[in-house]
Write an enzyme that holds these catalytic residues in place. Structure first.
Site, PDB file in Angstrom:
ATOM      1  N   GLY A 148       0.835  -1.194   0.000  1.00  0.00           N
ATOM      2  CA  GLY A 148       0.000   0.000   0.000  1.00  0.00           C
ATOM      3  C   GLY A 148       0.867   1.241   0.000  1.00  0.00           C
TER       4      GLY A 148
ATOM      5  CD  GLN B 182       3.416   5.846   2.542  1.00  0.00           C
ATOM      6  OE1 GLN B 182       2.438   5.285   2.087  1.00  0.00           O
ATOM      7  NE2 GLN B 182       4.437   5.180   3.076  1.00  0.00           N
TER       8      GLN B 182
ATOM      9  CB  CYS C  77       5.278   2.316   7.242  1.00  0.00           C
ATOM     10  SG  CYS C  77       4.819   3.785   6.317  1.00  0.00           S
ATOM     11  CG  LEU C  78       6.848   1.000   1.243  1.00  0.00           C
ATOM     12  CD1 LEU C  78       6.291   1.277  -0.140  1.00  0.00           C
ATOM     13  CD2 LEU C  78       7.987  -0.013   1.167  1.00  0.00           C
TER      14      LEU C  78
ATOM     15  CG  HIS D  97      -0.446   1.430   7.398  1.00  0.00           C
ATOM     16  ND1 HIS D  97       0.533   1.011   8.282  1.00  0.00           N
ATOM     17  CD2 HIS D  97       0.176   2.240   6.503  1.00  0.00           C
ATOM     18  CE1 HIS D  97       1.686   1.581   7.931  1.00  0.00           C
ATOM     19  NE2 HIS D  97       1.502   2.315   6.849  1.00  0.00           N
ATOM     20  CD  GLU D  98      -0.960   2.483   2.773  1.00  0.00           C
ATOM     21  OE1 GLU D  98      -0.530   3.648   2.679  1.00  0.00           O
ATOM     22  OE2 GLU D  98      -0.221   1.528   3.054  1.00  0.00           O
TER      23      GLU D  98
ATOM     24  CG  HIS E  43       0.416   6.977   5.428  1.00  0.00           C
ATOM     25  ND1 HIS E  43       1.586   7.443   6.000  1.00  0.00           N
ATOM     26  CD2 HIS E  43       0.611   5.648   5.228  1.00  0.00           C
ATOM     27  CE1 HIS E  43       2.439   6.427   6.143  1.00  0.00           C
ATOM     28  NE2 HIS E  43       1.877   5.322   5.681  1.00  0.00           N
TER      29      HIS E  43
END
Ligand code: NI
Length: 165
Positions: free
Chosen positions: A46, A51, A89-90, A131-132, A135
């Site tokens: 995701g 991000q 997380c990236l 989670h996304e 953000h």
């Protein structure tokens, strides 16, 4: 097709609240394509627009066992159940932490034609959607974790599971 630079923890853009998408432009379509490319290249499941430095309410998700989805101005309709698992997380490279979230989510979103669509997520997909969406409000998963970030490398049992998202 383009890979965009993924912002990492410490970058103030990750703490900001994103603005709604008002219309779909060519730029929006390119952004979404680039977000998928960037997510796949980083082997994530995701990615949210902040991000890659864009403060708009857009997420892309592909948990592999289902069709990829794009969330535009998503709103949670309902959640239920509970799951606890390591998350990554990236934007927080090399780290993970245990997070408890609902196990089931129904989310309302817009599609690329600005029509309302509804998605249902269970398990990993529910976790990823939530989670996304966090953000989009400037929230990193560490704020919801029951513990500080851990190094993925120091926890071999977790390797290959969910260290990057
Ligand atoms: Ni993330």
């Amino acid at each position: 097709m383009a890979i965009r630079k993924i912002r990492v923890i410490g970058d103030p853009v990750l703490g900001k609240k994103c603005k709604p998408v008002k219309k779909i432009t060519d730029g929006t379509v390119t952004l979404i394509e680039d977000m998928f490319d960037t997510m796949y290249e980083a082997m994530g499941v995701g990615l949210a627009a902040p991000q890659v430095g864009i403060l708009r309410r857009i997420c892309v998700i592909d948990v592999m066992d289902d069709d990829p989805i794009v969330l535009i101005n998503p709103e949670i309709v309902e959640t239920s159940g509970e799951q606890t698992d390591d998350e990554g997380c990236l934007s927080v490279p090399g780290k993970c932490a245990s997070v408890t979230r609902p196990d089931h989510v129904v989310v309302r979103s817009l599609n690329l034609d600005m029509e309302e669509v509804t998605y249902v997520g269970d398990g990993l997909k529910a976790r990823c959607i939530l989670h996304e969406m966090d953000h989009l409000d400037g929230i990193l998963y560490g704020e919801r974790a029951s513990e500080p970030y851990r190094d993925v490398e120091n926890d071999p049992e977790e390797e290959g599971e969910w260290e990057e998202e």
